[in-house]
Design a protein around this motif. Structure first.
Motif, PDB file in Angstrom:
ATOM      1  N   SER A   1       0.818  -1.203   0.000  1.00 54.27           N
ATOM      2  CA  SER A   1       0.000   0.000   0.000  1.00 54.27           C
ATOM      3  C   SER A   1       0.853   1.255   0.000  1.00 54.27           C
ATOM      4  N   SER A   2       1.877   1.297   0.864  1.00 51.34           N
ATOM      5  CA  SER A   2       2.729   2.474   0.890  1.00 51.34           C
ATOM      6  C   SER A   2       3.528   2.577  -0.398  1.00 51.34           C
ATOM      7  N   GLY A   3       3.862   1.449  -0.999  1.00 53.41           N
ATOM      8  CA  GLY A   3       4.563   1.487  -2.282  1.00 53.41           C
ATOM      9  C   GLY A   3       3.696   2.084  -3.373  1.00 53.41           C
ATOM     10  N   THR A   4       2.405   1.752  -3.372  1.00 48.28           N
ATOM     11  CA  THR A   4       1.482   2.346  -4.343  1.00 48.28           C
ATOM     12  C   THR A   4       1.401   3.858  -4.155  1.00 48.28           C
ATOM     13  N   VAL A   5       1.299   4.276  -2.916  1.00 49.70           N
ATOM     14  CA  VAL A   5       1.206   5.709  -2.637  1.00 49.70           C
ATOM     15  C   VAL A   5       2.487   6.416  -3.073  1.00 49.70           C
ATOM     16  N   GLU A   6       3.646   5.806  -2.789  1.00 52.90           N
ATOM     17  CA  GLU A   6       4.906   6.420  -3.195  1.00 52.90           C
ATOM     18  C   GLU A   6       4.991   6.566  -4.713  1.00 52.90           C
ATOM     19  N   ARG A   7       4.593   5.540  -5.425  1.00 55.13           N
ATOM     20  CA  ARG A   7       4.640   5.616  -6.895  1.00 55.13           C
ATOM     21  C   ARG A   7       3.679   6.686  -7.411  1.00 55.13           C
ATOM     22  N   ALA A   8       2.489   6.749  -6.807  1.00 53.89           N
ATOM     23  CA  ALA A   8       1.525   7.762  -7.220  1.00 53.89           C
ATOM     24  C   ALA A   8       2.051   9.170  -6.932  1.00 53.89           C
ATOM     25  N   PHE A   9       2.691   9.339  -5.786  1.00 58.97           N
ATOM     26  CA  PHE A   9       3.248  10.647  -5.442  1.00 58.97           C
ATOM     27  C   PHE A   9       4.380  11.033  -6.385  1.00 58.97           C
ATOM     28  N   ARG A  10       5.237  10.080  -6.703  1.00 56.53           N
ATOM     29  CA  ARG A  10       6.329  10.390  -7.630  1.00 56.53           C
ATOM     30  C   ARG A  10       5.780  10.802  -8.985  1.00 56.53           C
TER      31      ARG A  10
ATOM     32  N   ALA B   1      -6.679   1.918  -8.471  1.00 54.61           N
ATOM     33  CA  ALA B   1      -6.603   0.474  -8.691  1.00 54.61           C
ATOM     34  C   ALA B   1      -6.239  -0.301  -7.435  1.00 54.61           C
ATOM     35  N   ASP B   2      -5.822   0.352  -6.368  1.00 52.82           N
ATOM     36  CA  ASP B   2      -5.342  -0.338  -5.179  1.00 52.82           C
ATOM     37  C   ASP B   2      -6.116   0.140  -3.950  1.00 52.82           C
TER      38      ASP B   2
ATOM     39  N   ASP C   1      -5.787   2.993   0.499  1.00 53.04           N
ATOM     40  CA  ASP C   1      -6.647   4.090   0.946  1.00 53.04           C
ATOM     41  C   ASP C   1      -6.235   4.628   2.313  1.00 53.04           C
ATOM     42  N   ALA C   2      -6.019   3.716   3.270  1.00 53.98           N
ATOM     43  CA  ALA C   2      -5.672   4.160   4.627  1.00 53.98           C
ATOM     44  C   ALA C   2      -4.341   4.890   4.636  1.00 53.98           C
ATOM     45  N   GLU C   3      -3.376   4.356   3.882  1.00 53.94           N
ATOM     46  CA  GLU C   3      -2.066   5.017   3.806  1.00 53.94           C
ATOM     47  C   GLU C   3      -2.178   6.397   3.177  1.00 53.94           C
ATOM     48  N   LEU C   4      -3.055   6.543   2.208  1.00 53.48           N
ATOM     49  CA  LEU C   4      -3.236   7.835   1.550  1.00 53.48           C
ATOM     50  C   LEU C   4      -3.788   8.869   2.545  1.00 53.48           C
ATOM     51  N   VAL C   5      -4.734   8.444   3.382  1.00 50.22           N
ATOM     52  CA  VAL C   5      -5.269   9.346   4.400  1.00 50.22           C
ATOM     53  C   VAL C   5      -4.191   9.692   5.422  1.00 50.22           C
TER      54      VAL C   5
ATOM     55  N   ALA D   1     -19.986  11.576  -2.548  1.00 50.44           N
ATOM     56  CA  ALA D   1     -19.516  10.291  -3.059  1.00 50.44           C
ATOM     57  C   ALA D   1     -19.180  10.419  -4.538  1.00 50.44           C
ATOM     58  N   THR D   2     -18.125   9.717  -4.956  1.00 46.12           N
ATOM     59  CA  THR D   2     -17.706   9.768  -6.354  1.00 46.12           C
ATOM     60  C   THR D   2     -16.957   8.485  -6.686  1.00 46.12           C
ATOM     61  N   ASP D   3     -16.569   8.305  -7.938  1.00 47.70           N
ATOM     62  CA  ASP D   3     -15.834   7.105  -8.321  1.00 47.70           C
ATOM     63  C   ASP D   3     -14.394   7.200  -7.830  1.00 47.70           C
ATOM     64  N   ARG D   4     -13.708   6.084  -7.784  1.00 43.43           N
ATOM     65  CA  ARG D   4     -12.381   6.028  -7.184  1.00 43.43           C
ATOM     66  C   ARG D   4     -11.369   6.884  -7.955  1.00 43.43           C
ATOM     67  N   PHE D   5     -11.436   6.885  -9.256  1.00 41.93           N
ATOM     68  CA  PHE D   5     -10.465   7.672 -10.023  1.00 41.93           C
ATOM     69  C   PHE D   5     -10.661   9.164  -9.763  1.00 41.93           C
ATOM     70  N   SER D   6     -11.899   9.625  -9.750  1.00 39.94           N
ATOM     71  CA  SER D   6     -12.162  11.044  -9.489  1.00 39.94           C
ATOM     72  C   SER D   6     -11.720  11.426  -8.082  1.00 39.94           C
ATOM     73  N   HIS D   7     -12.004  10.537  -7.116  1.00 38.23           N
ATOM     74  CA  HIS D   7     -11.587  10.827  -5.744  1.00 38.23           C
ATOM     75  C   HIS D   7     -10.065  10.907  -5.649  1.00 38.23           C
ATOM     76  N   ALA D   8      -9.372   9.971  -6.264  1.00 33.71           N
ATOM     77  CA  ALA D   8      -7.908   9.986  -6.220  1.00 33.71           C
ATOM     78  C   ALA D   8      -7.356  11.246  -6.878  1.00 33.71           C
ATOM     79  N   THR D   9      -7.983  11.674  -7.957  1.00 33.02           N
ATOM     80  CA  THR D   9      -7.555  12.915  -8.614  1.00 33.02           C
ATOM     81  C   THR D   9      -7.710  14.103  -7.676  1.00 33.02           C
TER      82      THR D   9
END
Length: 397
Positions: free
Chosen positions: A25-34, A54-55, A59-63, A133-141
């Motif tokens: 999870s933290s690896g996904t967040v790191e890649r997204a941040f980079r 996609a992951d 979610d918890a790590e992102l918060v 409420a919204t879809d996951r991609f919009s929320h992540a954006t």
């Protein structure tokens, strides 16, 4: 009225909150941040949002990382109201709801920070609706857009909220503020200028008495209080005229105001009772000015003249200028009312406020009002100021 320059934050990722990338999870967040946080291109934002969408395990790590961004903002001198005000101006309502939730999350693990801070948190909880409420991609954006902004926050002057060294008289402070708020609320609501003037004058009289009482009590304390500071939003449009109005109110209440135009607030330095008076009075006068401006515009339209942005800018500039002039006249007249006992007490507080301001803002520059070219707007604004303010205010210097 002044504005100040602020240092820019580092864009180096090492200056941002970082997490352990050993887990998925933290690896996904790191890649997204980079991909998304250190580049402003839309394509990289989409890449980061796709990774997060996609992951679900991220979610918890992102918060958690968002709460770290908020904690970093506090270390850089920001406060909850400042942060929400900036997000509201730069982004959308959905981002405001998101940053508000992050502030609440971070506050659960934060240290106590004083009465003003707690009041800001309480106001956020009361006024901000949850994110839709919204879809996951919009929320992540949305999350990544917000984190981009938080990452690049500059450092602000830290605000001190000193603990009082003496106990206030039980209930006296809250009762006084309740009376003042009630008077100003009636002044804002009435449609009769004379009634608004009388109500505002009475509120100012109570403020003046309370300020002097506080100064005398403080002088008798074993360890006198020190000046504090607060930030008051000075929002567009017509922010220059609003900053002039706030400066005039602050000066009349033994405070100093320094305007930060890029971030739409003024920092007001002074003793606590006077800071509260400035907040209450400025807010009320702004409401009264806007109401008077709407009536003036309606009268102009009824006469066949179309009013413009220039009319409104000139109206508010004249209102602020006239308020400042009248406050200065009242202060000068009130100097003769000061007793020999009170003079050194108040003079020492003026010195303390000036010294505190100079420490916080060693470099300031003056600014001039722009766009004040409408004669009708200026005339209407000056007349509105005369109606709004103080016929016989016994304000002490």
């Amino acid at each position: 009225m002044s504005s100040t320059d602020h240092s820019s934050p580092s864009d180096d990722p090492s200056d941002s909150p970082s997490g352990d990338s050993s887990g998925d999870s933290s690896g996904t967040v790191e890649r997204a941040f980079r991909a998304a946080l250190y580049d402003t291109a839309d394509a990289t934002l989409d890449t980061g949002a796709s990774l997060l969408a996609a992951d679900r395990s991220a979610d918890a790590e992102l918060v958690r990382r968002g709460a770290e961004f908020v904690a970093t903002a506090w270390r850089r001198g920001w406060q909850p109201a400042d942060l929400v005000r900036l997000v509201r101006r730069e982004l959308d309502d959905v981002h405001v709801a998101l940053v508000t939730e992050l502030i609440r999350t971070q506050a659960r693990d934060d240290r106590p920070r004083g009465r003003r801070w707690a009041a800001q948190l309480a106001e956020l909880s009361a006024d901000t609706p949850p994110a839709p409420a919204t879809d996951r991609f919009s929320h992540a954006t949305t999350v990544l857009e917000l984190y981009r902004l938080l990452l690049r926050l500059p450092t602000l002057e830290p605000l001190q909220e000193p603990e009082p060294h003496r106990q206030a008289r039980p209930g006296s402070h809250s009762r006084m503020l309740t009376r003042i708020r009630a008077l100003l609320a009636k002044a804002e609501a009435t449609g009769f200028p004379q009634e608004a003037e009388a109500l505002t004058a009475k509120a100012q009289e109570l403020m003046a008495r309370h300020s002097v009482d506080e100064a005398l009590l403080d002088a008798q304390a074993p360890a006198p209080d020190a000046p504090g500071a607060c930030r008051i939003g000075v929002e567009p449009p017509y922010e220059q005229a609003k900053a002039v109005l706030l400066d005039a109110v602050a000066d009349a209440n033994h405070c100093r105001a320094v305007w930060n135009e890029p971030f739409a607030f003024s920092t007001v330095v002074g003793f606590e009772a006077d800071l509260e008076a400035v907040e209450l009075l400025y807010t009320s006068l702004l409401v009264q000015a806007q109401s008077a401006m709407a009536k003036a515009e309606a009268a102009q339209r009824a006469g066949g003249r179309r009013r413009t942005k220039t009319f409104r800018q000139s109206f508010l500039a004249a209102y602020a200028h006239r308020i400042g002039t009248r406050l200065g006249e009242v202060t000068a007249a009130a100097e003769t009312q000061v007793t020999e006992e009170l003079l050194p007490v108040l003079a020492s507080r003026v010195v303390a406020v000036t010294a505190a301001t100079d420490r916080m803002f060693p470099e300031t520059v003056s600014t001039r009002l722009r766009g004040v070219t409408d004669e009708a707007g200026w005339t209407e604004g000056a007349e509105a100021a005369d109606r709004a303010r103080m016929r016989s205010r016994p304000r002490l210097p």
